[in-house]
Motif scaffolding. Structure first.
Motif, PDB file in Angstrom:
ATOM      1  N   GLY A   1      31.361  41.857  20.057  1.00 37.85           N
ATOM      2  CA  GLY A   1      30.539  40.704  19.711  1.00 37.85           C
ATOM      3  C   GLY A   1      29.663  40.969  18.499  1.00 37.85           C
ATOM      4  O   GLY A   1      29.704  42.045  17.899  1.00 37.85           O
ATOM      5  N   PRO A   2      28.850  39.989  18.129  1.00 34.53           N
ATOM      6  CA  PRO A   2      27.997  40.133  16.940  1.00 34.53           C
ATOM      7  C   PRO A   2      26.852  41.121  17.177  1.00 34.53           C
ATOM      8  O   PRO A   2      26.367  41.265  18.298  1.00 34.53           O
ATOM      9  CB  PRO A   2      27.459  38.722  16.724  1.00 34.53           C
ATOM     10  N   GLU A   3      26.454  41.810  16.122  1.00 35.78           N
ATOM     11  CA  GLU A   3      25.312  42.725  16.197  1.00 35.78           C
ATOM     12  C   GLU A   3      23.997  41.967  16.234  1.00 35.78           C
ATOM     13  O   GLU A   3      22.999  42.468  16.724  1.00 35.78           O
ATOM     14  CB  GLU A   3      25.297  43.650  14.985  1.00 35.78           C
ATOM     15  N   LEU A   4      23.999  40.761  15.668  1.00 32.90           N
ATOM     16  CA  LEU A   4      22.754  40.015  15.509  1.00 32.90           C
ATOM     17  C   LEU A   4      22.920  38.584  15.998  1.00 32.90           C
ATOM     18  O   LEU A   4      23.909  37.927  15.688  1.00 32.90           O
ATOM     19  CB  LEU A   4      22.360  40.005  14.021  1.00 32.90           C
ATOM     20  N   LYS A   5      21.961  38.135  16.771  1.00 31.75           N
ATOM     21  CA  LYS A   5      21.857  36.729  17.155  1.00 31.75           C
ATOM     22  C   LYS A   5      20.537  36.230  16.574  1.00 31.75           C
ATOM     23  O   LYS A   5      19.623  37.005  16.321  1.00 31.75           O
ATOM     24  CB  LYS A   5      21.825  36.568  18.679  1.00 31.75           C
ATOM     25  N   VAL A   6      20.448  34.931  16.354  1.00 27.02           N
ATOM     26  CA  VAL A   6      19.231  34.335  15.794  1.00 27.02           C
ATOM     27  C   VAL A   6      18.750  33.239  16.731  1.00 27.02           C
ATOM     28  O   VAL A   6      19.549  32.467  17.256  1.00 27.02           O
ATOM     29  CB  VAL A   6      19.513  33.744  14.389  1.00 27.02           C
ATOM     30  N   GLN A   7      17.440  33.205  16.948  1.00 32.30           N
ATOM     31  CA  GLN A   7      16.830  32.134  17.731  1.00 32.30           C
ATOM     32  C   GLN A   7      15.893  31.352  16.837  1.00 32.30           C
ATOM     33  O   GLN A   7      15.074  31.927  16.114  1.00 32.30           O
ATOM     34  CB  GLN A   7      16.037  32.694  18.918  1.00 32.30           C
ATOM     35  N   CYS A   8      16.044  30.026  16.866  1.00 37.14           N
ATOM     36  CA  CYS A   8      15.112  29.161  16.157  1.00 37.14           C
ATOM     37  C   CYS A   8      13.777  29.228  16.887  1.00 37.14           C
ATOM     38  O   CYS A   8      13.713  29.007  18.094  1.00 37.14           O
ATOM     39  CB  CYS A   8      15.640  27.728  16.135  1.00 37.14           C
ATOM     40  N   ALA A   9      12.716  29.564  16.184  1.00 35.93           N
ATOM     41  CA  ALA A   9      11.400  29.684  16.794  1.00 35.93           C
ATOM     42  C   ALA A   9      10.716  28.329  16.954  1.00 35.93           C
ATOM     43  O   ALA A   9       9.589  28.254  17.421  1.00 35.93           O
ATOM     44  CB  ALA A   9      10.520  30.632  15.984  1.00 35.93           C
ATOM     45  N   VAL A  10      11.401  27.243  16.579  1.00 35.59           N
ATOM     46  CA  VAL A  10      10.853  25.895  16.761  1.00 35.59           C
ATOM     47  C   VAL A  10      11.456  25.252  18.009  1.00 35.59           C
ATOM     48  O   VAL A  10      10.750  24.832  18.909  1.00 35.59           O
ATOM     49  CB  VAL A  10      11.104  25.018  15.513  1.00 35.59           C
ATOM     50  N   CYS A  11      12.801  25.204  18.080  1.00 43.79           N
ATOM     51  CA  CYS A  11      13.445  24.516  19.212  1.00 43.79           C
ATOM     52  C   CYS A  11      14.034  25.467  20.249  1.00 43.79           C
ATOM     53  O   CYS A  11      14.378  25.051  21.346  1.00 43.79           O
ATOM     54  CB  CYS A  11      14.525  23.555  18.716  1.00 43.79           C
TER      55      CYS A  11
ATOM     56  N   LEU B   1      16.928  27.305  20.048  1.00 43.72           N
ATOM     57  CA  LEU B   1      18.380  27.488  20.009  1.00 43.72           C
ATOM     58  C   LEU B   1      18.730  28.930  19.652  1.00 43.72           C
ATOM     59  O   LEU B   1      18.167  29.498  18.725  1.00 43.72           O
ATOM     60  CB  LEU B   1      19.006  26.549  18.976  1.00 43.72           C
ATOM     61  N   ILE B   2      19.671  29.536  20.394  1.00 40.73           N
ATOM     62  CA  ILE B   2      20.155  30.883  20.103  1.00 40.73           C
ATOM     63  C   ILE B   2      21.636  30.791  19.760  1.00 40.73           C
ATOM     64  O   ILE B   2      22.422  30.267  20.539  1.00 40.73           O
ATOM     65  CB  ILE B   2      19.955  31.833  21.298  1.00 40.73           C
ATOM     66  N   GLU B   3      21.991  31.294  18.584  1.00 42.77           N
ATOM     67  CA  GLU B   3      23.386  31.271  18.110  1.00 42.77           C
ATOM     68  C   GLU B   3      23.662  32.529  17.301  1.00 42.77           C
ATOM     69  O   GLU B   3      22.746  33.278  16.960  1.00 42.77           O
ATOM     70  CB  GLU B   3      23.633  30.042  17.216  1.00 42.77           C
ATOM     71  N   ASP B   4      24.928  32.724  16.929  1.00 43.16           N
ATOM     72  CA  ASP B   4      25.294  33.800  16.015  1.00 43.16           C
ATOM     73  C   ASP B   4      24.634  33.551  14.665  1.00 43.16           C
ATOM     74  O   ASP B   4      24.394  32.403  14.283  1.00 43.16           O
ATOM     75  CB  ASP B   4      26.805  33.850  15.801  1.00 43.16           C
TER      76      ASP B   4
END
Length: 81
Positions: free
Chosen positions: A54-64, A66-69
């Motif tokens: 899988g991916p090394e990094l995931k990103v989460q929007c700090a406003v809403c 959402l967690i995605e690649d």
């Protein structure tokens, strides 16, 4: 190289994100107790244990939230609205 992000969900956030680094740990667990019986290094996996792909990094929007690649946020950041 730095690239701009934009949240594909809320569409307005371009600056506030949580970067989640994923560190896989390959283990063999006891099926009854759930305790870790054996821990593998990447070079010593047994034939029935597939390594993490899988991916090394995931990103989460700090406003809403959402967690995605990371690719999803990068692609959306390339688009201009």
């Amino acid at each position: 190289m730095s690239v701009p992000y934009r949240c594909p969900n809320c569409r307005t956030n371009k600056s506030r994100f949580n970067l989640i680094r994923q560190v896989p740990q390959s283990v063999k667990m006891d099926p009854q107790s759930g305790e870790i019986v054996e821990e593998y290094t990447s070079g010593q996996l047994d034939p029935f244990h597939t390594p993490y792909r899988g991916p090394e990094l995931k990103v989460q929007c700090a406003v809403c939230g959402l967690i995605e690649d990371e690719k999803t946020f990068v692609k959306f950041g390339e688009q201009s609205f």
